[in-house]
Design an enzyme around this catalytic site. Structure first.
Site, PDB file in Angstrom:
ATOM      1  CG  PHE B 121      -2.366   0.001   0.934  1.00  0.00           C
ATOM      2  CD1 PHE B 121      -2.928  -0.946   0.110  1.00  0.00           C
ATOM      3  CD2 PHE B 121      -3.214   0.955   1.498  1.00  0.00           C
ATOM      4  CE1 PHE B 121      -4.295  -0.955  -0.172  1.00  0.00           C
ATOM      5  CE2 PHE B 121      -4.571   0.960   1.237  1.00  0.00           C
ATOM      6  CZ  PHE B 121      -5.111   0.004   0.398  1.00  0.00           C
ATOM      7  CD  GLN B 234      -5.938   9.929   3.355  1.00  0.00           C
ATOM      8  OE1 GLN B 234      -6.643   8.973   3.646  1.00  0.00           O
ATOM      9  NE2 GLN B 234      -4.644   9.937   3.574  1.00  0.00           N
ATOM     10  CG  HIS B 236      -8.735   7.495  -1.372  1.00  0.00           C
ATOM     11  ND1 HIS B 236      -8.468   7.029  -2.630  1.00  0.00           N
ATOM     12  CD2 HIS B 236      -8.411   6.498  -0.521  1.00  0.00           C
ATOM     13  CE1 HIS B 236      -8.000   5.789  -2.541  1.00  0.00           C
ATOM     14  NE2 HIS B 236      -7.964   5.445  -1.272  1.00  0.00           N
ATOM     15  CG  LEU B 250     -12.283   4.163  -1.431  1.00  0.00           C
ATOM     16  CD1 LEU B 250     -11.510   5.470  -1.496  1.00  0.00           C
ATOM     17  CD2 LEU B 250     -12.135   3.530  -0.059  1.00  0.00           C
ATOM     18  CD  GLU B 253      -3.148   3.683  -0.869  1.00  0.00           C
ATOM     19  OE1 GLU B 253      -3.941   4.442  -0.278  1.00  0.00           O
ATOM     20  OE2 GLU B 253      -1.961   3.565  -0.531  1.00  0.00           O
ATOM     21  NE  ARG B 309      -5.144   6.133   0.997  1.00  0.00           N
ATOM     22  CZ  ARG B 309      -6.000   5.505   1.792  1.00  0.00           C
ATOM     23  NH1 ARG B 309      -6.652   6.160   2.728  1.00  0.00           N
ATOM     24  NH2 ARG B 309      -6.206   4.223   1.658  1.00  0.00           N
ATOM     25  CG  HIS B 375     -10.865   8.224   2.155  1.00  0.00           C
ATOM     26  ND1 HIS B 375     -11.943   7.387   1.960  1.00  0.00           N
ATOM     27  CD2 HIS B 375      -9.867   7.442   2.641  1.00  0.00           C
ATOM     28  CE1 HIS B 375     -11.598   6.156   2.304  1.00  0.00           C
ATOM     29  NE2 HIS B 375     -10.359   6.164   2.730  1.00  0.00           N
ATOM     30  NE  ARG B 410      -6.754   7.154   7.361  1.00  0.00           N
ATOM     31  CZ  ARG B 410      -7.053   6.217   6.447  1.00  0.00           C
ATOM     32  NH1 ARG B 410      -6.326   5.123   6.371  1.00  0.00           N
ATOM     33  NH2 ARG B 410      -8.054   6.390   5.617  1.00  0.00           N
TER      34      ARG B 410
END
Lengths: 256, 609
Positions: B121, B234, B236, B250, B253, B309, B375, B410
């Protein structure tokens, strides 16, 4: 933008009626979008349950033109919108208001299922091929559409002696867990009422997660129940040596 | 007079997502009488939508991985603004919390030797995310739900908390209402754990469900709890952009973790041109090297699609702004040309299903169109790094509603394990606090009556505004003026809009009865949402730099002066919010060495990680 008529149930446990609302639709819209548009512009007290709007939470089950479905995953271009689109709440559960039904029976019935009980001192090694089946069952998003279409629950109103497809799937996910040692067959036979299911597969057809409810969960469980309670030879050996599952579990625990 | 029912608990947990359920379990295990309140049905909280996985340095796939590497990755991803002690607690405990889920019945995807598998990730140096296909959140919530039911959890489903109740400066209860019936409930309790999740619904384009209205931030702030770092939101990088009705949903990722690449309309992998200075040398510099990495060459570096991100989202925004976007205002995310169809369906089944069903697109054959979507909020209620206690006695916070762990940005996968590490800590600490409380707790009856009256006011205000229209105005204005790129003039304009919305939020009108009435629910949600939007905008105005999830057009670069401060958003006695800059807590030398190691080689040489 074309306009479409939605004929939506408005009412509560004492009854109600279908009311017509006209919605301007755009490309890609789903039924839930139309319901939200009605809420925002015409009927702010129109009740419907939803969360993720992406088919992941299983909150927005309803009956669209008679077909039980998740409203968030039902595109308007997949249904006939030349006639009014009829949206009703799931029939099997009591209506709270409009499209929101009282599904708490499922949470109560779930308590009949003995929880996950791992073998003592296991090393937690599980091969992917041994958990594929359990993972299929664990995809369930608890939309309760299978409970809604199951004729035992829907037409016969049998909700005390039968736990329904969703909870049979959950039982299967525990019974087929490679490291679980609990035995739920007595529950399945008695208060679980697995014998009521006559495998018409309505539940499988309606499952938005495409879980093979009947073939992969219910039929194998039925076989286990039959083996346990109705096979005289196996039953004799089992009384001598204990159940297969317990023997296997004892064997794997001893391998540590 | 309006009646209400009263429930008594030692610990009241507000929210039944991953953090709330884990907190409830911990508090029950400590012997507390625990009540859980959830706005939805059990098992439907926003956690259920988490896809890619939960980060924990189990070392199952790469034995070199350990908490120190995870510590460094998390701080680096967070622009070094994270609370170091939270990060330490988190990275050390995450593996045990994940293994515990397995003991409670979670069935993760397996490695070839039968252990919990881990995937790559963004921002993680090694494959680190325990996962179940792309439905890890469902696995987490169902496991916790089943375990909590086993322990005899008492859940108030479809119940909203309207206000927290205090006595002599400490939290002693909460006032809420049953959404199904409209009846009011008073919870008398010795401690409250906020586990209410995020605030994505204050933006127009978001991956968040209707529940994420930021209740917890506002409830806490209104009783005097400090918030921290609220400017860090954030976006995304990959949300769906087409069709319009699904905009923002979403796209995990995990697509990039499994080898998916980002392309502009010229077919160029633009992320190679977007590696920031601080990550230089850690990512593949050619498609050929990225290709080798995908095939498992351990000497090859990771593809730049796996940058953090904040970096990827801004790069996508730039491609679109400069005319290199896809037809519907995003960029292309291609997994079809990278992996066989069967593999994609096995590893990314919900993505396959989601695009097929909602977008008429087969991701095993064609590239997806994606763009940034709101997100997650890194900031939140300020908590003690060990106990998750706020500055208000009796009030705890865990999960997304708590701030500090993630700093300015994050890492993907760090949220789910955040929930279980700090849910556990908060639940245990709240139960211990509750056990120490003696003496009587007074619920202020007059206060309860006043709150009930104001909550019911929209029913008697026929000339008031439509709450849905107000909500739309809030969300579109925040998107425009306080979104992914910010500048002073827009933020100031947004403050004025919010000042007006704050007044108008108290002048709404609703029709119908109190049972399951979404119009009424929205009218009450909006009162809290405007409070929290104001905290975001004020903090964003104060941070005159760009870092992590806060990007300013007028201050495009990181500023070393801001690198040393957190923003504390505090409510004055007159109810107004102020932003106070506070220096970061001092990090011990040995941890600083880990955090600042130049690369993995230096990390292993200098601190033995």
């Amino acid at each position: 933008m074309p306009s479409v008529t939605f004929r939506v149930f408005r009412g509560d446990k004492n009854g109600g009626e279908l009311k017509d609302y006209t919605v301007q639709v755009e490309e890609g819209m789903v039924v839930l979008d139309a319901i939200h548009q009605i809420q925002a512009e015409q009927a702010p007290d129109l009740a419907c349950r939803w969360n993720c709007k992406a088919g992941k939470c299983g909150s927005c089950g309803a009956e669209v033109n008679g077909k039980p479905t998740l409203m968030c995953m039902t595109r308007l271009d997949t249904i006939d919108t030349s006639k009014p689109v009829v949206v009703r709440p799931m029939k099997t559960f009591p209506v709270i208001r409009d499209l929101a039904t009282d599904v708490k029976w499922n949470y109560e019935a779930n308590k009949k299922i003995k929880p996950f009980t791992p073998a003592p001192n296991t090393d937690w090694i599980m091969m992917q091929e041994d958990v594929d089946r359990v993972q299929e069952f664990r995809k369930c998003i608890e939309c309760f559409l299978c409970q809604n279409v199951c004729h035992v629950l829907r037409e016969h109103e049998e909700k005390t002696g039968f736990i329904g497809p969703r909870l049979l799937v959950r039982t299967a996910s525990l019974e087929m867990h490679p490291l679980d040692v609990e035995n739920r067959l007595e529950m399945l036979k008695n208060e679980g009422g697995i014998g009521y299911c006559n495998i018409t597969k309505c539940c499988t057809e309606v499952c938005p997660e495409h879980i093979h409810i009947t073939d992969n969960a219910i039929i194998p469980l039925k076989e286990r129940v039959v083996d346990e309670y109705y096979d005289p030879i196996l039953s004799f050996f089992r009384r001598l040596f204990g159940s297969k599952k317990r023997l296997e579990a004892a064997g794997s625990a001893a391998d540590d | 007079m309006e009646s209400y029912t009263t429930h008594d608990y030692d610990v009241l947990v507000i929210g039944a997502g991953g953090a709330g359920l884990r907190a409830a379990i911990a508090a029950i295990e400590k012997g507390a009488k625990v009540g859980v309140v959830t706005k939805s049905l059990l098992g439907k909280a926003h956690t259920v939508m988490a896809e890619g996985g939960m980060a924990a340095a189990l070392g199952n796939v790469r034995p070199e991985d350990n908490w120190k590497v995870h510590f460094r990755d998390t701080l680096k991803g967070g622009g070094m603004l994270n609370n170091w002690k939270m990060v330490m607690n988190y990275t050390k405990e995450a593996p045990e919390r994940v293994r515990e889920l397995e003991r409670w019945g979670a069935v993760f995807d397996r490695t070839p030797d039968g252990r919990i598998n881990q995937r790559n990730f963004g921002g993680h140096s090694y494959p680190r995310l325990a996962h179940v296909g792309d439905r890890t959140g469902l696995e987490l919530i169902r496991t916790l739900q089943d375990h909590a039911v086993k322990l005899g959890i008492h859940a108030h489903m479809e119940t909203t908390i309207y206000r927290l109740l205090t006595d002599a400066g400490r939290v002693v209860g909460a006032l809420g209402f049953n959404r199904q019936t409209g009846e009011f409930l008073v919870f008398r309790t010795k401690a409250v754990v906020l586990a209410t999740g995020g605030l994505g619904r204050i933006y127009q384009i978001t991956s968040n469900s209707w529940e994420c209205t930021g209740d917890g931030f506002a409830l806490a702030s209104l009783v005097g709890a400090d918030l921290i770092d609220m400017e860090f939101i954030q976006f995304h990088p990959t949300g769906m952009v087409w069709p319009p009705s699904v905009m923002g949903i979403l796209v995990t990722e995990g697509v990039r973790g499994e080898g998916g690449v980002l392309l502009n309309n010229q077919g160029k992998r633009f992320m190679f041109d977007n590696v920031p200075e601080r990550y230089r040398g850690e990512f593949a510099e050619s498609e050929e090297e990225a290709e080798r990495w995908l095939k498992g060459d351990r000497n090859a570096r990771r593809p730049p699609e796996l940058l953090t991100r904040d970096v990827v989202a801004r790069a996508i925004r730039r491609e679109v702004a400069e005319g290199r976007g896809s037809p519907h205002g995003g960029v292309f995310l291609d997994i079809a040309s990278r992996r066989p169809a069967d593999y994609i369906k096995k590893k990314l089944p919900s993505m396959y299903h989601q695009f097929m069903k909602l977008g008429n697109l087969d991701i095993t054959k064609e590239p997806m169109e994606v763009g940034p979507t709101c997100h997650y909020v890194m900031g939140g209620v300020r908590v003690d790094p060990d106990t998750q206690a706020t500055n208000v006695p009796g009030l705890y916070a865990a999960g997304e509603v708590a701030g500090g762990l993630h700093g300015a940005n994050r890492l993907g996968g760090n949220s789910l394990s955040d929930l279980i590490v700090f849910g556990n800590r908060a639940g245990a600490a709240a139960a211990e606090y509750a056990a120490q409380q003696t003496g009587s707790f007074q619920i202020d009856e007059a206060q309860v009556r006043a709150y009930i009256a104001e909550a019911l006011a929209p029913f008697h205000n026929p000339q008031g505004e439509n709450p849905f229209a107000l909500m739309k105005e809030l969300r579109s204005s925040m998107q425009k003026n306080a979104g992914i790129m910010r500048e002073e003039s827009e933020l100031k304009a947004q403050l004025e809009i919010l000042a007006s919305l704050k007044k108008r939020a108290w002048n709404t009108s609703v029709s119908g009865g109190r049972a399951y009435n979404p119009g009424w629910h929205t009218a009450l949600d909006i009162r809290l949402m405007v409070e929290i939007a104001e905290a975001v905008v004020l903090a964003a105005l104060a941070r005159k730099e760009s870092r992590g999830g806060h990007a300013r057009l007028d201050y495009p670069d990181p500023d070393p002066n801001f690198a040393r401060i957190n923003h504390v958003i505090r409510r004055a006695s007159d109810g107004s919010l102020t932003v106070v800059a506070e220096p970061l807590p001092e990090m011990p030398e040995e941890l600083r060495k880990i955090a600042e190691a130049k690369d993995l080689k230096e990390l292993s040489e200098k601190v033995g990680a």
